[in-house]
Design a protein around this motif. Structure first.
Motif: not given
Length: 445
Positions: A59, A221, A225
Motif C-alpha cells: 500500500g 489496502h 484496493v
C-alpha cells in the motif's frame, strides 16, 4: 426562506441527486486502523517537472529520483511519452531507474495542459538525455497508495483562463476581501424587446463568486484496493443579482444562446501537490442565456440570490457514487411592475464540466430565472412600510400578477472518473432534473 440540503442553483456549476452506481464490495476488515495523512505541499522548484513513483504491495509508494525531468512529448491516445532532462539525477544512470509499473504524474504544462497520469509499460532509452516510454492510463490509487487527504483549494482571477470574445460584459475583482471575481453582463435581447423607460438595459446580471476546488481521497489496502472515500467538486460563496426592465409585444424564445463576452467561457487547470504527486483538477464553464415570452408584457423587476455552492461527486465504499449538494439559495425580490397579458421568463445559466487530468467526471447545467405572469397589470407601487416585494404591504391592487424566482438544474456523472481508482462501467448516469420556484411578489385586484 425555506432551506433544504437537496440542491443549490447558481450560474456557475451544479450537480443533481444521487447517481445509481454500485459500490465495490468491501475487502478485509480495517480493524479500526486509519490510513496515514498525506502531506500537501508546494511541489518542486521546477513546476514543470514530473514526479515518478513506484507502487509497493503493502500500500505504500516510493518516489523514483528523476531530477528535473519533464514530459516533452505526450500522446495519450497512442500510449507514448518522452521524458527529457533529469540526467544529473540519474534518469538514465541505472537500468532500473525507470521501469515498467512506475507511475508518471505531470502537472499542467505546455506539453500537458490538463496534466497527465500514466503507468509505464515499457522503457526505451534514447540519446540526448531522453527516455521514451510506452504507457497506459493510471489511477490515483497507483500514485498515492494508502493515505487520506481533504483539499479545499481557493481559486483567484489569475486561475480563470477566459477565452477571447468580442462584445459586452466585464470581469473584475470581487468585493468580498478582493479574493473573488465578479462578472457583469448585459444580456442580448431578441427583436422587439427594448428597455423600459429610464433604463439602459432590458436584462442584466452580475455574479460575485469566491470559488474553490474540492478534492478528497482515502484508501487503506488492508480494506480495499479501491478508495474507501473520494470526492471531486467545486464550491463557493456567491451573490447573484438579476435585473429585468423590459417590454415586448410578441412571442419569442431564444433557447440557450451562448454568452459571447469576456470571461464568459472559462477553463481552469489547477495543479496541487499531494506528497510528491501533482494532482491536476480541471473545470470548464460556458455561460448561456434563455429569454422567452408568449405575448405582450412589460416587466420591471429585480432579484438577488445568495448562497453557498457545493457541487461535484462523492464516493464511499458503502453507498457508491452520489452527487454533492448544498443548501437551497436565499432569493429576494424588489418592488415590481408587471403589465400585459403573458408569461415571460429570463435567465442566465452555465454549462460546466469537472474532472481530473482532463478526464471529465461531472457535467452540469444550471439556470436561475426570473418569471413574471400577468393578466391585466400588477405592481406599480413601492413596498409599503419599507418592506420588500413578496411581503405583506406591497401595493398589488392592479390585477392578477405574480413574480417568481426559480431555477432548473441537470447533470450527468461519467464512468471516466475511474481515474480516482473506482472501477465503473463505461457509461454515464443522468442526475434527475431538479427545479425550484418561489413566489417573490404578486396579488390580484
Amino acid at each position: 426562506m425555506k432551506r433544504t440540503t437537496r440542491l443549490l442553483l447558481v450560474p456557475l456549476l451544479v450537480a443533481g441527486v444521487a447517481a445509481p452506481l454500485s459500490a465495490l464490495p468491501a475487502a478485509a476488515d480495517s480493524g479500526g486502523r486509519t490510513p496515514p495523512a498525506l502531506r500537501v505541499g508546494d511541489g518542486p522548484a521546477d513546476k514543470d517537472a514530473v514526479s515518478v513513483v513506484r507502487p509497493a504491495g503493502d500500500g505504500k509508494v516510493g518516489q523514483v529520483p528523476v531530477g528535473d525531468a519533464r514530459l516533452t512529448d505526450y500522446d495519450a491516445a497512442g500510449g507514448h511519452a518522452v521524458l527529457t532532462g533529469g540526467a544529473s539525477h540519474g534518469l538514465q544512470g541505472s537500468p532500473d531507474r525507470l521501469r515498467p509499473g512506475d507511475v508518471i504524474a505531470s502537472p499542467a504544462t505546455a506539453a500537458t495542459p490538463q496534466g497527465a497520469l500514466v503507468k509505464v509499460t515499457a522503457v526505451h532509452p534514447q540519446a540526448g538525455g531522453r527516455v521514451a516510454v510506452d504507457t497506459r492510463p493510471a489511477d490515483l490509487t497507483d500514485a498515492l497508495g494508502d493515505g487520506t487527504v481533504d483539499l479545499r483549494v481557493p481559486l483567484t482571477a489569475a486561475d480563470l483562463k477566459a477565452k477571447p470574445s468580442s462584445t459586452g460584459g466585464r470581469v473584475s475583482g470581487g468585493q468580498a476581501g478582493g479574493g473573488g471575481i465578479r462578472l457583469d453582463v448585459d444580456v442580448p435581447m431578441p427583436p422587439g424587446v427594448k428597455p423600459t423607460e429610464g433604463h439602459s438595459s432590458a436584462l442584466s446580471g452580475s455574479l460575485e463568486i469566491r470559488p474553490e476546488l474540492l478534492f478528497s481521497y482515502e484508501r487503506a489496502h488492508w480494506y480495499s484496493v479501491a478508495p474507501s472515500k473520494a470526492e471531486i467538486g467545486m464550491g463557493d460563496d456567491y451573490a447573484y443579482d438579476f435585473k429585468a426592465h423590459a417590454e415586448g409585444s410578441a412571442a419569442y424564445d431564444t433557447g440557450r444562446k451562448p454568452l459571447r463576452i469576456p470571461a464568459a467561457e472559462v477553463d481552469v487547470n489547477k495543479t496541487v501537490w499531494v506528497g510528491p504527486v501533482p494532482i491536476v483538477l480541471n473545470a470548464k464553464i460556458d455561460y448561456f442565456y434563455d429569454v422567452s415570452a408568449d405575448g405582450k408584457i412589460t416587466v420591471d423587476a429585480e432579484q438577488r440570490t445568495e448562497g453557498r455552492l457545493n457541487i461535484g461527486a462523492r464516493y464511499d465504499a458503502d453507498h457508491g457514487w452520489s452527487a454533492l449538494s448544498g443548501p437551497e439559495p436565499v432569493t429576494r425580490g424588489t418592488a415590481t411592475r408587471v403589465t400585459g397579458t403573458a408569461t415571460a421568463q429570463a435567465g442566465i445559466g452555465a454549462h460546466a464540466e469537472l474532472g481530473l487530468y482532463g478526464s471529465i467526471g461531472v457535467t452540469a447545467d444550471a439556470m436561475p430565472y426570473l418569471k413574471a405572469t400577468v393578466r391585466g397589470s400588477g405592481g406599480g407601487g413601492q413596498p409599503k412600510d419599507g418592506k420588500r416585494a413578496g411581503q405583506t404591504g406591497v401595493d398589488d391592487t392592479h390585477g392578477e400578477w405574480a413574480l417568481y424566482g426559480g431555477g432548473r438544474l441537470t447533470g450527468s456523472f461519467f464512468g471516466k472518473l475511474s481515474v480516482l481508482g473506482v472501477k465503473v462501467l463505461d457509461h454515464s448516469w443522468d442526475f434527475p432534473a431538479v427545479t425550484y420556484e418561489h413566489r417573490l411578489a404578486g396579488g390580484s385586484s
